[in-house]
Structures are given as structure tokens and as C-alpha cells.
Design a protein around this motif. Structure first.
Motif, PDB file in Angstrom:
ATOM      1  N   HIS A  56       0.850  -1.188   0.000  1.00 47.41           N
ATOM      2  CA  HIS A  56       0.000   0.000   0.000  1.00 47.41           C
ATOM      3  C   HIS A  56       0.887   1.240   0.000  1.00 47.41           C
ATOM      4  O   HIS A  56       1.466   1.620   1.012  1.00 47.41           O
ATOM      5  CB  HIS A  56      -0.942  -0.032   1.206  1.00 47.41           C
ATOM      6  N   TRP A  57       0.974   1.855  -1.192  1.00 52.86           N
ATOM      7  CA  TRP A  57       1.854   2.992  -1.420  1.00 52.86           C
ATOM      8  C   TRP A  57       1.070   4.296  -1.317  1.00 52.86           C
ATOM      9  O   TRP A  57      -0.107   4.352  -1.684  1.00 52.86           O
ATOM     10  CB  TRP A  57       2.478   2.912  -2.818  1.00 52.86           C
ATOM     11  N   THR A  58       1.743   5.343  -0.866  1.00 53.89           N
ATOM     12  CA  THR A  58       1.141   6.670  -0.794  1.00 53.89           C
ATOM     13  C   THR A  58       2.120   7.687  -1.352  1.00 53.89           C
ATOM     14  O   THR A  58       3.323   7.629  -1.057  1.00 53.89           O
ATOM     15  CB  THR A  58       0.777   7.039   0.655  1.00 53.89           C
ATOM     16  N   GLY A  59       1.606   8.613  -2.172  1.00 52.47           N
ATOM     17  CA  GLY A  59       2.466   9.637  -2.746  1.00 52.47           C
ATOM     18  C   GLY A  59       1.697  10.538  -3.691  1.00 52.47           C
ATOM     19  O   GLY A  59       0.461  10.634  -3.633  1.00 52.47           O
ATOM     20  N   VAL A  60       2.420  11.178  -4.580  1.00 51.84           N
ATOM     21  CA  VAL A  60       1.841  12.131  -5.523  1.00 51.84           C
ATOM     22  C   VAL A  60       1.644  11.433  -6.865  1.00 51.84           C
ATOM     23  O   VAL A  60       2.548  10.723  -7.336  1.00 51.84           O
ATOM     24  CB  VAL A  60       2.753  13.355  -5.698  1.00 51.84           C
ATOM     25  N   ARG A  61       0.500  11.632  -7.466  1.00 49.56           N
ATOM     26  CA  ARG A  61       0.248  11.026  -8.778  1.00 49.56           C
ATOM     27  C   ARG A  61       1.201  11.611  -9.818  1.00 49.56           C
ATOM     28  O   ARG A  61       1.467  12.820  -9.834  1.00 49.56           O
ATOM     29  CB  ARG A  61      -1.191  11.282  -9.215  1.00 49.56           C
ATOM     30  N   LEU A  62       1.684  10.756 -10.708  1.00 53.40           N
ATOM     31  CA  LEU A  62       2.557  11.241 -11.777  1.00 53.40           C
ATOM     32  C   LEU A  62       1.828  12.229 -12.672  1.00 53.40           C
ATOM     33  O   LEU A  62       2.413  13.213 -13.148  1.00 53.40           O
ATOM     34  CB  LEU A  62       3.082  10.059 -12.599  1.00 53.40           C
ATOM     35  N   ARG A  63       0.557  12.018 -12.910  1.00 52.37           N
ATOM     36  CA  ARG A  63      -0.180  12.918 -13.791  1.00 52.37           C
ATOM     37  C   ARG A  63      -0.374  14.285 -13.145  1.00 52.37           C
ATOM     38  O   ARG A  63      -0.436  15.310 -13.836  1.00 52.37           O
ATOM     39  CB  ARG A  63      -1.507  12.303 -14.202  1.00 52.37           C
ATOM     40  N   ASP A  64      -0.440  14.337 -11.817  1.00 53.37           N
ATOM     41  CA  ASP A  64      -0.522  15.627 -11.134  1.00 53.37           C
ATOM     42  C   ASP A  64       0.789  16.391 -11.273  1.00 53.37           C
ATOM     43  O   ASP A  64       0.789  17.621 -11.473  1.00 53.37           O
ATOM     44  CB  ASP A  64      -0.851  15.423  -9.658  1.00 53.37           C
ATOM     45  N   LEU A  65       1.912  15.701 -11.167  1.00 54.34           N
ATOM     46  CA  LEU A  65       3.209  16.341 -11.360  1.00 54.34           C
ATOM     47  C   LEU A  65       3.371  16.804 -12.798  1.00 54.34           C
ATOM     48  O   LEU A  65       3.972  17.855 -13.059  1.00 54.34           O
ATOM     49  CB  LEU A  65       4.324  15.368 -10.973  1.00 54.34           C
ATOM     50  N   ALA A  66       2.823  16.028 -13.760  1.00 56.30           N
ATOM     51  CA  ALA A  66       2.897  16.427 -15.157  1.00 56.30           C
ATOM     52  C   ALA A  66       2.133  17.732 -15.384  1.00 56.30           C
ATOM     53  O   ALA A  66       2.595  18.633 -16.111  1.00 56.30           O
ATOM     54  CB  ALA A  66       2.332  15.326 -16.045  1.00 56.30           C
ATOM     55  N   GLU A  67       0.965  17.867 -14.770  1.00 55.34           N
ATOM     56  CA  GLU A  67       0.198  19.105 -14.906  1.00 55.34           C
ATOM     57  C   GLU A  67       0.933  20.280 -14.267  1.00 55.34           C
ATOM     58  O   GLU A  67       0.939  21.395 -14.824  1.00 55.34           O
ATOM     59  CB  GLU A  67      -1.177  18.930 -14.277  1.00 55.34           C
ATOM     60  N   LEU A  68       1.571  20.052 -13.128  1.00 54.53           N
ATOM     61  CA  LEU A  68       2.342  21.113 -12.493  1.00 54.53           C
ATOM     62  C   LEU A  68       3.500  21.556 -13.385  1.00 54.53           C
ATOM     63  O   LEU A  68       3.914  22.719 -13.359  1.00 54.53           O
ATOM     64  CB  LEU A  68       2.883  20.642 -11.138  1.00 54.53           C
ATOM     65  N   ALA A  69       4.032  20.625 -14.186  1.00 50.12           N
ATOM     66  CA  ALA A  69       5.152  20.944 -15.068  1.00 50.12           C
ATOM     67  C   ALA A  69       4.695  21.588 -16.367  1.00 50.12           C
ATOM     68  O   ALA A  69       5.531  21.892 -17.228  1.00 50.12           O
ATOM     69  CB  ALA A  69       5.943  19.679 -15.367  1.00 50.12           C
ATOM     70  N   GLY A  70       3.400  21.812 -16.511  1.00 53.51           N
ATOM     71  CA  GLY A  70       2.907  22.508 -17.690  1.00 53.51           C
ATOM     72  C   GLY A  70       2.280  21.631 -18.743  1.00 53.51           C
ATOM     73  O   GLY A  70       1.935  22.128 -19.832  1.00 53.51           O
ATOM     74  N   CYS A  71       2.105  20.366 -18.489  1.00 56.96           N
ATOM     75  CA  CYS A  71       1.457  19.472 -19.465  1.00 56.96           C
ATOM     76  C   CYS A  71      -0.060  19.662 -19.378  1.00 56.96           C
ATOM     77  O   CYS A  71      -0.618  19.821 -18.279  1.00 56.96           O
ATOM     78  CB  CYS A  71       1.811  18.018 -19.191  1.00 56.96           C
ATOM     79  N   ASP A  72      -0.724  19.647 -20.507  1.00 56.14           N
ATOM     80  CA  ASP A  72      -2.166  19.839 -20.577  1.00 56.14           C
ATOM     81  C   ASP A  72      -2.859  18.486 -20.594  1.00 56.14           C
ATOM     82  O   ASP A  72      -2.685  17.687 -21.513  1.00 56.14           O
ATOM     83  CB  ASP A  72      -2.527  20.633 -21.833  1.00 56.14           C
ATOM     84  N   LEU A  73      -3.638  18.223 -19.568  1.00 54.46           N
ATOM     85  CA  LEU A  73      -4.333  16.945 -19.457  1.00 54.46           C
ATOM     86  C   LEU A  73      -5.289  16.739 -20.615  1.00 54.46           C
ATOM     87  O   LEU A  73      -5.483  15.621 -21.094  1.00 54.46           O
ATOM     88  CB  LEU A  73      -5.082  16.876 -18.119  1.00 54.46           C
ATOM     89  N   GLY A  74      -5.873  17.839 -21.133  1.00 55.63           N
ATOM     90  CA  GLY A  74      -6.811  17.716 -22.237  1.00 55.63           C
ATOM     91  C   GLY A  74      -6.150  17.305 -23.530  1.00 55.63           C
ATOM     92  O   GLY A  74      -6.774  16.663 -24.388  1.00 55.63           O
ATOM     93  N   ASP A  75      -4.886  17.671 -23.717  1.00 54.12           N
ATOM     94  CA  ASP A  75      -4.157  17.315 -24.935  1.00 54.12           C
ATOM     95  C   ASP A  75      -3.540  15.919 -24.862  1.00 54.12           C
ATOM     96  O   ASP A  75      -2.943  15.454 -25.833  1.00 54.12           O
ATOM     97  CB  ASP A  75      -3.051  18.343 -25.207  1.00 54.12           C
ATOM     98  N   GLY A  76      -3.658  15.266 -23.722  1.00 53.21           N
ATOM     99  CA  GLY A  76      -3.030  13.955 -23.551  1.00 53.21           C
ATOM    100  C   GLY A  76      -1.663  14.109 -22.933  1.00 53.21           C
ATOM    101  O   GLY A  76      -0.812  14.843 -23.453  1.00 53.21           O
ATOM    102  N   LEU A  77      -1.448  13.457 -21.832  1.00 57.38           N
ATOM    103  CA  LEU A  77      -0.172  13.584 -21.130  1.00 57.38           C
ATOM    104  C   LEU A  77       0.917  12.801 -21.849  1.00 57.38           C
ATOM    105  O   LEU A  77       0.673  11.717 -22.371  1.00 57.38           O
ATOM    106  CB  LEU A  77      -0.317  13.073 -19.694  1.00 57.38           C
ATOM    107  N   PRO A  78       2.140  13.340 -21.860  1.00 59.27           N
ATOM    108  CA  PRO A  78       3.234  12.607 -22.491  1.00 59.27           C
ATOM    109  C   PRO A  78       3.822  11.573 -21.540  1.00 59.27           C
ATOM    110  O   PRO A  78       3.438  11.483 -20.373  1.00 59.27           O
ATOM    111  CB  PRO A  78       4.248  13.728 -22.772  1.00 59.27           C
ATOM    112  N   GLY A  79       4.764  10.802 -22.066  1.00 61.04           N
ATOM    113  CA  GLY A  79       5.508   9.908 -21.201  1.00 61.04           C
ATOM    114  C   GLY A  79       6.482  10.689 -20.350  1.00 61.04           C
ATOM    115  O   GLY A  79       6.582  11.920 -20.430  1.00 61.04           O
TER     116      GLY A  79
END
Length: 490
Positions: free
Chosen positions: A396-419
Motif C-alpha cells: 500500500h503505497w502513498t504519494g503524488v500522482r505522476l499525472r498531477d506532477l505532469a500538470e504542475l510541469a505545464g502538461c495539458d491533461l486535455g491534450d493527452g499527457l506525455p511519457g
């Protein structure tokens, strides 16, 4: 008198000429024959096919086309034709496929050895090639035997963490698998029809019971019992039993003549496997299969436990990741590589540690561990599963979602997140970097984990932060993460 001595000498020379492996008389086991070889071959046909498929899936799970750090076989060319985006569902997928791959490989070792023993006279057949078709079969046999030994030996060494072979395990095992499987397909195409015919006719009469099993036994018993028994028992038995029997002993003379052949010898069917002068039987064919099966069951019992936690893991006596779990508390589960082994120290993973997060437009953020803990926290129950075949139950792991960090870095969730390209404090060694595919970043269970089981990660489990992704190979769940570069491959 002189002629008699000359004849005796010629017979003696002929008898001792069978000391060469290329002479059919050299191989005297009464167990060898088309039926035993066919049974073992069918088991290997199923088992090796599963091994090959799960091996290809293991290679696909590394997503070798995502980043150079993922690809240990850059010259694979057409051999990577089947690659696809490795899924994140079900979350135990890699645990299943790789567990089956390694455990089955270990379990098949007795079957493989028995199969090689059953056909070993064929390896010494002379002349090496009688025709173009025979030459093709011999070449495929050479590649088959060499390939299967190479694949099993390197695979077993990898499971045992003994890297005694030159070069990296991944390209050696990958390319070796294709060479072996190509020879395997040719061999199956040439031999499967005859094997099916042998199995359909039923098992030959066995030594202990004297009873036929199936219609083939009655027919073969009638043909090979009185016919061959009469010929070998009276003529060869008379010659070998009386004359050679004085040299070899009455047991061998009679066992190889009347008792060893009569009603028991199966037809050779142009395989070259049935001994022309078999020794006295000490084991039935079914007994031999039972011994092979027993060996496989024993290996299963001392290996499969590495895929489970708790008492079952202690039964994995042949696995490096068997026995008690290391660590204490919530961190008491198996470890692939320790911090000390890769040179990660408490000082660099302590207060001065910072995570760099980079976005696709040059945006760069830096986080301390306290700042990451202040972000929204999420949990996921995911296992660790490694290429060596061992795995853990869901942690049982706890932490920050990778997709949340991607959005903080400027990635647009609507355009599809990159690798994302993941880098570690680990300075050298394999898999200190890894590339994750976009579907892995999007999955809400993919985390930059900070805690496990309600406790901070231990240093050996990746403190201060590690990646955890559903269905990913263990080496892609990078530990001691210090950089996440979204949209980059290096």
C-alpha cells in the motif's frame, strides 16, 4: 581350429567396436524409444511455447521503443514487430507473466534433461547427413540443442543472480530465444506427425506389468515379441548368451536377449532410438516418467514460493528471494538492489535532496520532500515483480500522482499527457534510468511514492521517493528518484 580362433577374434572386435557413441550398440537402455521421446516432446512442445510467449511479453513490458534507456537490444529490427503499448491493467499482469515464465522454466528442467537423454543417440548418428532433408534436420537439431541449453542456462543463472555469461543478459537471452525458437519450429514440423502417430497407437508393453496399454501394445507385442524375441533370443541370445554371456555375465546375456526384448521392445520406426541389444531393464517407462514428473514437482515446490509473501516464501529454497523478508515494519518486503550496492548514501538522500520536475516547454520545478508531502496524496495497492521471477503481494503505497506532477510541469491533461523519463541518484549500473509510456503516466495509480504501509520508505526501498506503476517490471519502478522529465526520452 585356426579358423575358429580367427572367427572368435572377429566377433570380439565386432563386440568391442560398439564402444563408440556412433555405434547403435553403444546405447543399451531399454527405455529409449519413440513412445518415451514422443511423450516428453509433447510436454516440451506445450511448455516451451508458453515460455517463448511469456518471454516476448516480458520484453514488451519494458517498452523498449519508449526511451533508449529501456532498450537493451537496439539492433532487434524485425524481431520487435509485435511490440505494443504495455497495459497497466490488470495491475498484476507482469507479476503473472514473469512468474509463469521463470517458474515454468525451472520446472521443465527435468523434462528437458530427460528428453535430451532419450534422443542422445541421434546426436552421434553417422554419416552426419544422408540427404538434403536429413541435413536440414541435423542443422536444426544442432541449433535446437545448443539453443535450448543456452536459453535454460542463462535463464537459470539470471534467476540465481549469477551473471557469469559475457555481456548483458537481456540481448543474449532475447536473440538466443529467437534462434532457438526458429530451430524449434523446424524440428516440430519435421517430427510432430510421427510423434502424434506414436501416441495414438498407445504405449508399448511395459517391463514390470507385461500388459499392453492401448491397441499399439498388442500389435507391437505380437510383432516385436515372438518375431524379434525369436530372432534376437535364439540367434543373438544363443550367440551372445553362451559366448558373450561368459564375458558379460548371464544376467546381461539373458536380459538383453530374451527377457529384455520379448514382448517389450517397441518398433524403432526409423528413429534410431531403440537399442538393438538392450540391457536388462531396471526401471519401467512409466517409472521413468514418474521420476521426471517427481523432479519437476520438487522443483516447483522449492521455487514457486518466491512469488508470495509470508510462510510460502520460506519454501523457495532454490530462489535468492526466498526465505524471510528483509526490513522491519511496513518496509519488510523483498528488495531487488540495496542502496549500499548502488552507492546511494543517506546524506545525498537526506535533507539536501531535491526532485527536479521538467515540462515539455522548458518549465522546471524543484521540490523538497516536505513540499511533495504537502501536495495532494493518493494511495494505490500494487505489487513489485521482477524479471528474475520473484514478486511481492500488493503493497500500500502513498504519494503524488505522476499525472498531477505532469500538470504542475505545464502538461495539458486535455491534450493527452506525455511519457516521462525517470532518473535516479544511482550513478552507475543497469536501469538507473527508465522511460514510462503516456498510458502509464495517465493511470491514477501511478505514483511518485513517499510512503508504504503508512510508514516512510526505507532507504533500500527508495527513500526519499520512488516510482510505482501498475503492471510494470520492477526495474521500471525506479528508486531514489531525483528527476522527472515529462515529454523527454533521456
Amino acid at each position: 581350429m585356426g579358423d575358429h580362433r580367427t572367427l572368435s577374434r572377429l566377433r570380439s572386435v565386432r563386440q568391442h567396436s560398439a564402444r563408440l557413441p556412433s555405434d547403435p550398440g553403444f546405447w543399451r537402455s531399454p527405455l529409449r524409444g519413440p513412445w518415451l521421446t514422443a511423450v516428453l516432446g509433447v510436454v516440451l512442445l506445450a511448455g516451451v511455447t508458453v515460455l517463448f510467449v511469456t518471454g516476448l511479453l516480458s520484453y514488451a513490458a519494458y517498452n523498449p521503443d519508449v526511451a533508449p534507456s529501456n532498450d537493451r537490444t537496439p539492433d532487434r529490427g524485425l524481431l520487435g514487430f509485435y511490440l505494443f503499448a504495455w497495459p497497466t491493467d490488470p495491475h498484476w499482469l507482469y507479476r503473472l507473466t514473469q512468474g509463469v515464465h521463470t517458474t515454468l522454466g525451472v520446472v521443465l528442467v527435468p523434462v528437458l534433461l530427460a528428453k535430451l537423454w532419450s534422443v542422445i543417440p541421434k546426436l552421434f548418428t553417422m554419416p552426419p547427413a544422408r540427404s538434403a532433408a536429413h541435413a536440414l534436420e541435423r542443422i536444426s537439431l544442432l541449433l535446437l540443442v545448443g539453443g535450448v541449453l543456452f536459453e535454460f542456462v542463462t535463464g537459470l543463472l539470471n534467476v540465481q543472480l549469477d551473471y557469469l555469461f559475457p555481456g548483458s543478459f537481456y540481448p543474449l537471452h532475447f536473440y538466443g530465444a529467437w534462434v532457438f525458437f526458429a530451430a524449434f519450429v523446424v524440428h516440430v514440423a519435421l517430427r510432430l506427425p510421427k510423434a502424434v502417430q506414436v501416441l495414438r497407437e498407445g504405449a508399448p508393453r511395459d517391463f514390470a506389468s507385461g500388459r499392453g496399454a492401448g491397441k499399439g501394445a498388442g500389435r507391437d507385442g505380437h510383432r516385436d515379441g515372438p518375431g524379434d524375441g525369436h530372432r534376437d533370443g535364439r540367434r543373438d541370445g544363443h550367440r551372445d548368451g553362451r559366448r558373450d554371456g561368459h564375458r558379460d555375465g548371464p544376467g546381461e546375456g539373458h536380459g538383453g536377449g530374451q527377457r529384455g526384448d520379448e514382448g517389450v521392445r517397441e518398433p524403432d520406426r526409423d528413429t534410431g532410438l531403440v537399442a538393438p541389444r538392450p540391457a536388462a531393464p531396471t526401471l519401467t517407462r512409466r517409472g521413468a516418467l514418474g521420476a521426471v514428473g517427481g523432479g519437476s514437482v520438487l522443483l516447483l515446490g522449492v521455487t514457486v514460493g518466491q512469488n508470495f509473501d509470508g510462510p510460502l516464501r520460506r519454501t523457495a529454497l532454490l530462489a535468492p528471494h526466498g526465505g524471510p523478508d528483509p526490513g522491519t515494519g511496513a518496509n519488510a518486503f523483498q528488495i531487488n538492489k540495496t542502496a549500499a550496492a548502488v552507492g546511494v548514501t543517506r546524506e545525498e538522500a537526506g535533507e539536501r535532496w531535491r526532485l527536479t520536475v521538467e515540462g515539455p516547454h522548458g518549465r522546471r520545478l524543484r521540490f523538497s520532500r516536505a513540499e511533495l508531502l504537502a501536495l495532494p496524496q493518493h494511495s494505490a495497492a500494487l505489487p513489485i515483480a521482477c524479471v528474475e521471477g520473484w514478486s511481492t503481494s500488493d503493497q500500500h503505497w502513498t504519494g503524488v500522482r505522476l499525472r498531477d506532477l505532469a500538470e504542475l510541469a505545464g502538461c495539458d491533461l486535455g491534450d493527452g499527457l506525455p511519457g516521462v523519463f525517470v532518473a535516479s541518484l544511482q550513478r552507475s549500473g543497469a536501469f538507473r534510468h527508465a522511460g514510462l509510456r503516456d498510458n502509464q503516466v495517465r493511470d491514477p495509480r501511478s505514483l511518485l511514492a513517499l510512503r508504504v504501509g503508512g510508514e516512510d520508505l526505507s532507504l533500500d526501498h527508495g527513500y526519499p521517493a520512488r516510482v510505482i506503476v501498475p503492471a510494470a517490471p520492477g526495474v521500471h519502478n525506479t528508486k531514489w528518484v531525483n528527476r522527472l522529465a515529462f515529454g523527454a526520452d533521456r
